[in-house]
Motif scaffolding. Structure first.
Motif, PDB file in Angstrom:
ATOM      1  N   LEU A  94       0.691  -1.268   0.071  1.00 20.27           N
ATOM      2  CA  LEU A  94      -0.046   0.076  -0.068  1.00 20.27           C
ATOM      3  C   LEU A  94       0.851   1.330   0.200  1.00 20.27           C
ATOM      4  O   LEU A  94       0.618   2.302  -0.655  1.00 20.27           O
ATOM      5  CB  LEU A  94      -1.102  -0.128   1.246  1.00 20.27           C
ATOM      6  CG  LEU A  94      -2.264  -1.149   0.945  1.00 20.27           C
ATOM      7  CD1 LEU A  94      -2.815  -1.194   2.674  1.00 20.27           C
ATOM      8  CD2 LEU A  94      -3.395  -0.471   0.233  1.00 20.27           C
ATOM      9  N   ASP A  95       2.034   1.236   0.757  1.00 19.22           N
ATOM     10  CA  ASP A  95       2.661   2.253   0.735  1.00 19.22           C
ATOM     11  C   ASP A  95       3.346   2.597  -0.665  1.00 19.22           C
ATOM     12  O   ASP A  95       3.422   3.767  -1.136  1.00 19.22           O
ATOM     13  CB  ASP A  95       4.191   2.132   1.680  1.00 19.22           C
ATOM     14  CG  ASP A  95       3.788   2.539   3.082  1.00 19.22           C
ATOM     15  OD1 ASP A  95       2.956   3.421   3.268  1.00 19.22           O
ATOM     16  OD2 ASP A  95       4.812   2.417   3.879  1.00 19.22           O
ATOM     17  N   LEU A 102       0.002   9.287  -4.633  1.00 22.24           N
ATOM     18  CA  LEU A 102      -0.168  10.578  -3.735  1.00 22.24           C
ATOM     19  C   LEU A 102       0.956  11.244  -3.209  1.00 22.24           C
ATOM     20  O   LEU A 102       0.696  12.053  -2.322  1.00 22.24           O
ATOM     21  CB  LEU A 102      -1.242  10.130  -2.538  1.00 22.24           C
ATOM     22  CG  LEU A 102      -2.575   9.548  -3.141  1.00 22.24           C
ATOM     23  CD1 LEU A 102      -3.648   9.167  -1.692  1.00 22.24           C
ATOM     24  CD2 LEU A 102      -3.386  10.488  -3.988  1.00 22.24           C
ATOM     25  N   GLY A 103       2.186  10.567  -3.460  1.00 23.35           N
ATOM     26  CA  GLY A 103       3.131  11.244  -2.948  1.00 23.35           C
ATOM     27  C   GLY A 103       3.408  11.101  -1.479  1.00 23.35           C
ATOM     28  O   GLY A 103       4.431  11.707  -0.804  1.00 23.35           O
ATOM     29  N   ARG A 104       2.956  10.233  -1.068  1.00 20.69           N
ATOM     30  CA  ARG A 104       3.091  10.006   0.604  1.00 20.69           C
ATOM     31  C   ARG A 104       2.670   8.369   0.846  1.00 20.69           C
ATOM     32  O   ARG A 104       2.146   7.645   0.136  1.00 20.69           O
ATOM     33  CB  ARG A 104       2.117  10.785   1.438  1.00 20.69           C
ATOM     34  CG  ARG A 104       0.576  10.467   1.182  1.00 20.69           C
ATOM     35  CD  ARG A 104      -0.145  11.202   2.124  1.00 20.69           C
ATOM     36  NE  ARG A 104      -1.663  10.945   1.988  1.00 20.69           N
ATOM     37  CZ  ARG A 104      -2.500  10.072   2.192  1.00 20.69           C
ATOM     38  NH1 ARG A 104      -1.892   9.231   3.100  1.00 20.69           N
ATOM     39  NH2 ARG A 104      -3.698   9.999   1.926  1.00 20.69           N
ATOM     40  N   GLY A 105       3.109   7.993   2.069  1.00 19.78           N
ATOM     41  CA  GLY A 105       2.791   6.449   2.456  1.00 19.78           C
ATOM     42  C   GLY A 105       1.509   6.398   2.903  1.00 19.78           C
ATOM     43  O   GLY A 105       0.554   7.305   3.203  1.00 19.78           O
ATOM     44  N   PHE A 106       1.161   5.291   3.104  1.00 16.65           N
ATOM     45  CA  PHE A 106      -0.322   4.874   3.472  1.00 16.65           C
ATOM     46  C   PHE A 106      -0.472   5.166   5.143  1.00 16.65           C
ATOM     47  O   PHE A 106       0.363   4.646   5.862  1.00 16.65           O
ATOM     48  CB  PHE A 106      -0.524   3.328   3.229  1.00 16.65           C
ATOM     49  CG  PHE A 106      -2.023   2.736   3.535  1.00 16.65           C
ATOM     50  CD1 PHE A 106      -3.170   2.907   2.925  1.00 16.65           C
ATOM     51  CD2 PHE A 106      -1.844   2.182   4.605  1.00 16.65           C
ATOM     52  CE1 PHE A 106      -4.307   2.714   3.373  1.00 16.65           C
ATOM     53  CE2 PHE A 106      -3.092   1.542   5.107  1.00 16.65           C
ATOM     54  CZ  PHE A 106      -4.292   1.638   4.433  1.00 16.65           C
ATOM     55  N   ASN A 107      -1.381   5.639   5.396  1.00 18.53           N
ATOM     56  CA  ASN A 107      -1.681   5.890   6.876  1.00 18.53           C
ATOM     57  C   ASN A 107      -2.692   4.848   7.125  1.00 18.53           C
ATOM     58  O   ASN A 107      -3.943   4.774   6.848  1.00 18.53           O
ATOM     59  CB  ASN A 107      -2.328   7.305   7.043  1.00 18.53           C
ATOM     60  CG  ASN A 107      -2.516   7.651   8.530  1.00 18.53           C
ATOM     61  OD1 ASN A 107      -2.990   7.043   9.361  1.00 18.53           O
ATOM     62  ND2 ASN A 107      -2.108   9.049   8.962  1.00 18.53           N
ATOM     63  N   PRO A 108      -2.258   3.869   8.360  1.00 20.77           N
ATOM     64  CA  PRO A 108      -3.291   2.812   8.681  1.00 20.77           C
ATOM     65  C   PRO A 108      -4.406   3.352   9.520  1.00 20.77           C
ATOM     66  O   PRO A 108      -5.431   2.437   9.682  1.00 20.77           O
ATOM     67  CB  PRO A 108      -2.391   1.929   9.599  1.00 20.77           C
ATOM     68  CG  PRO A 108      -1.389   2.708   9.859  1.00 20.77           C
ATOM     69  CD  PRO A 108      -1.087   3.872   8.623  1.00 20.77           C
ATOM     70  N   VAL A 109      -4.446   4.521   9.715  1.00 20.97           N
ATOM     71  CA  VAL A 109      -5.586   5.168  10.714  1.00 20.97           C
ATOM     72  C   VAL A 109      -6.565   5.810   9.711  1.00 20.97           C
ATOM     73  O   VAL A 109      -7.826   5.386   9.818  1.00 20.97           O
ATOM     74  CB  VAL A 109      -5.144   6.326  11.531  1.00 20.97           C
ATOM     75  CG1 VAL A 109      -6.493   6.640  12.303  1.00 20.97           C
ATOM     76  CG2 VAL A 109      -4.255   5.346  12.701  1.00 20.97           C
ATOM     77  N   LEU A 110      -6.130   6.435   8.648  1.00 17.24           N
ATOM     78  CA  LEU A 110      -7.018   7.375   8.010  1.00 17.24           C
ATOM     79  C   LEU A 110      -7.306   6.966   6.497  1.00 17.24           C
ATOM     80  O   LEU A 110      -8.471   7.179   6.045  1.00 17.24           O
ATOM     81  CB  LEU A 110      -6.630   8.662   7.673  1.00 17.24           C
ATOM     82  CG  LEU A 110      -5.765   9.431   8.959  1.00 17.24           C
ATOM     83  CD1 LEU A 110      -5.081  10.715   8.691  1.00 17.24           C
ATOM     84  CD2 LEU A 110      -7.233   9.787   9.766  1.00 17.24           C
ATOM     85  N   ASP A 111      -6.702   5.991   5.874  1.00 15.94           N
ATOM     86  CA  ASP A 111      -6.450   5.713   4.225  1.00 15.94           C
ATOM     87  C   ASP A 111      -7.446   4.577   4.032  1.00 15.94           C
ATOM     88  O   ASP A 111      -7.412   4.528   2.668  1.00 15.94           O
ATOM     89  CB  ASP A 111      -5.184   5.788   3.670  1.00 15.94           C
ATOM     90  CG  ASP A 111      -4.392   7.006   3.951  1.00 15.94           C
ATOM     91  OD1 ASP A 111      -5.113   8.156   3.844  1.00 15.94           O
ATOM     92  OD2 ASP A 111      -3.148   7.098   3.793  1.00 15.94           O
ATOM     93  N   TRP A 112      -7.997   3.848   4.801  1.00 14.11           N
ATOM     94  CA  TRP A 112      -8.710   2.563   4.438  1.00 14.11           C
ATOM     95  C   TRP A 112     -10.070   3.120   3.835  1.00 14.11           C
ATOM     96  O   TRP A 112     -10.326   2.167   2.478  1.00 14.11           O
ATOM     97  CB  TRP A 112      -9.220   1.627   5.662  1.00 14.11           C
ATOM     98  CG  TRP A 112      -8.093   1.094   6.359  1.00 14.11           C
ATOM     99  CD1 TRP A 112      -7.623   1.273   7.559  1.00 14.11           C
ATOM    100  CD2 TRP A 112      -7.112  -0.011   5.808  1.00 14.11           C
ATOM    101  NE1 TRP A 112      -6.291   0.653   7.909  1.00 14.11           N
ATOM    102  CE2 TRP A 112      -6.273  -0.126   6.895  1.00 14.11           C
ATOM    103  CE3 TRP A 112      -7.204  -0.679   4.582  1.00 14.11           C
ATOM    104  CZ2 TRP A 112      -5.306  -1.161   6.750  1.00 14.11           C
ATOM    105  CZ3 TRP A 112      -6.129  -1.626   4.406  1.00 14.11           C
ATOM    106  CH2 TRP A 112      -5.294  -1.973   5.458  1.00 14.11           C
TER     107      TRP A 112
END
Length: 559
Positions: A94-95, A102-112
């Protein structure tokens, strides 16, 4: 069956020692699978063979733990290890995807929840069947990954138990090698041979969670404080009274469109030509740069940052601010009572509760603009049609108040195929004129897979959007029309590059010289093309500068 006619000859004896060889091969394959998962990077640029030729310290520690615990605890620990390793692999993948788009890593809190948007994008781009197949394939792949990694770790735990003495010696040697290589900083192919990639990835994800949870509380307090939150209506934008003010967002219109050598020639030529066409129609423009809070996607984060004056860089901040009563630029006009406020949002196809946050009296979404033509991949309709619908429904009608409009254009949304082309404004009708244009356009699948073609078609889409918007202004604008338009973010990394800035162009266009005189001290470039050296502001800074430039008096609320 006990034999094949010869006493003592069993089937398994046809390959003496074959069972042991097969077990050894399977164990080696399990080891390679676990090592690959432990060493997997989280960025495309790091996916080099040398990255998988290192010694992961986590493998050494895992083997020590499995050898040390009682036999009854070994299998549950191995299962937990396999599940954790599979989860970490999914997060790494996902990262990779989020960094690419999106030019950023996956955020496991926000991005689902963004995965649902990804499905919608695939459905609109490739069709419902292909999107469902992609989802089914992804779910099957994730399930298989978890099953295989759990099976591999359990298998390896059993092998360690069966060969404890040799395994203990091997772990001792491997641990000594790892510590020695780490202490001496020994490298292979420019990367440390002693690796701790999995531990660092897990730590990075944990930090993201921690930072996100802390940021939510901090931002909630920040959003309550507003420099103009208590300003009386009569003291908001008094210098624009009587003007029709339009804030228009051009999808993915980023700095790369103007400065990337593979994209810029066509875009800059269009900007210069449109600057001259507007000049002949009596309009002047000033342009600068804004640094967007998002990159590659998440347009709503850019829109809310620009209009709220707050840095809305993630979904939690977006939810916080849009469910509050922070003053947006658009809401400021409504608060005065002197403007009718409308939204032209052809990309919205379902309920949009954010309209209240933006202070819009009326919203025209994809279902209320009268379009009967074909979709252009993700974009529900060409920008030219959306703008003509705005003219027909609002701007060209007689009202007892001037208009303030938020217009979100979508034709330059990826995958940039097929792209509309401008037609005669009097020929637009209900949009069916675009049938042949859409059919003759490129297939999205061909463009998505080709970086060079993506760049070229992206540039063409920006040219189309800018041309449509400025032609609309040239055709329908008056002495009392003020247009502010900007990009919401840069295009994805495959087009803008791995190290592109987050800057987007912004322009203010008007006939009334007083409108532009009010921003003379901004130092912006004349025309629609901002100079490379033009000022760069954070996008969140625009709201307060705009309000002050047009006579608004700060009256802050406190948190």
């Amino acid at each position: 069956m006990r034999s094949l006619g010869v006493k003592g000859l069993r089937p398994k004896n046809l390959w003496p020692g074959g069972g042991g060889v097969r077990r050894a091969v399977v164990t080696v394959l399990c080891s390679l699978l676990v090592l690959a998962a432990l060493l997997l990077p989280n960025a495309v640029a790091a996916l080099r063979p040398v990255r998988f030729l290192r010694l992961p310290g986590e493998a050494v520690i895992g083997a020590i733990v499995l050898l040390a615990v009682p036999r009854r605890a070994r299998t549950p620990l191995a299962v937990a290890g396999g599940l954790g390793l599979a989860a970490l692999t999914v997060l790494n993948v996902l990262d990779i995807g989020f960094l690419q788009y999106l030019g950023r890593g996956f955020n496991p809190v926000l991005d689902w929840e963004l995965l649902d948007d990804a499905y919608g994008y695939l459905r609109d781009t490739l069709g419902g069947s292909a999107a469902l197949a992609a989802v089914a394939g992804t779910l099957a792949g994730v399930g298989a990954l978890f099953a295989v990694l759990v099976w591999a770790t359990v298998r390896l735990a059993g092998a360690l138990d069966r060969h404890r003495s040799r395994a203990s010696l091997g772990v001792l040697v491997a641990g000594t090698v790892w510590v020695t290589c780490a202490a001496l900083g020994l490298q292979i192919g420019g990367v440390p041979f002693a690796a701790d990639r999995a531990a660092q990835a897990a730590l990075s994800q944990a930090r993201r969670v921690q930072v996100t949870l802390r940021d939510e509380a901090q931002f909630a307090r920040e959003a309550k404080a507003d420099a103009f939150g208590a300003t009386p209506p009569a003291q908001l934008v008094p210098d624009l009274r009587g003007k029709d003010v339009i804030f228009a967002f051009v999808e993915s219109y980023g700095r790369s469109a103007i400065e990337d050598p593979a994209i810029a020639p066509g875009v800059t030529a269009t900007l210069d030509a449109r600057t001259e066409a507007l000049r002949r129609a009596g309009f002047q423009a000033r342009s600068g740069w804004l640094t967007s809070a998002t990159y590659g996607g998440g347009s709503w984060l850019g829109h809310s940052t620009f209009l709220s004056g707050l840095w809305i860089a993630n979904q939690a901040r977006y939810r916080t601010v849009t469910t509050g009563d922070h003053l947006t630029l658009t809401k400021a006009f409504r608060k005065t009572g002197a403007w009718r406020t409308v939204g032209i949002v052809p990309g919205v196809r379902k309920g949009w509760p954010e309209a209240r946050f933006y202070g819009l009296d009326h919203v025209y979404d994809a279902h209320h603009l009268g379009y009967r033509g074909p979709k252009f991949s993700w974009s529900t309709m060409p920008d030219q049609f959306a703008l003509e619908a705005f003219q027909r429904l609002e701007h060209g009608r007689r009202h007892d108040k001037p208009l303030m409009a938020e217009v979100i254009l979508t034709s330059s949304h990826q995958p940039w195929a097929p792209i509309p082309r401008t037609v005669g404004w009097d020929e637009l009708g209900d949009g069916r004129i675009f049938d042949g244009i859409e059919k003759a356009g490129l297939d999205p699948e061909d463009v998505i897979a080709d970086s060079a073609r993506s760049k070229r078609e992206y540039g063409r889409s920006v040219q189309y959007s800018v041309t449509s918007l400025t032609q609309w202004l040239q055709r329908y604008g008056t002495d009392d029309t003020v247009l502010v338009f900007l990009g919401d973010h840069q295009p994805i990394a495959r087009v803008s590059g791995d190290h592109a800035s987050r800057d987007v162009p912004v322009s203010v266009v008007a006939r009334d010289p007083k409108v532009l005189a009010a921003i003379d001290d901004w130092g912006w470039t004349r025309g629609l093309r901002p100079a490379r050296t033009a000022p760069v502001w954070k996008m969140s800074a625009f709201r307060d500068r705009f309000l002050r430039a047009y006579g608004s008096v700060p009256r802050p609320t406190k948190d």
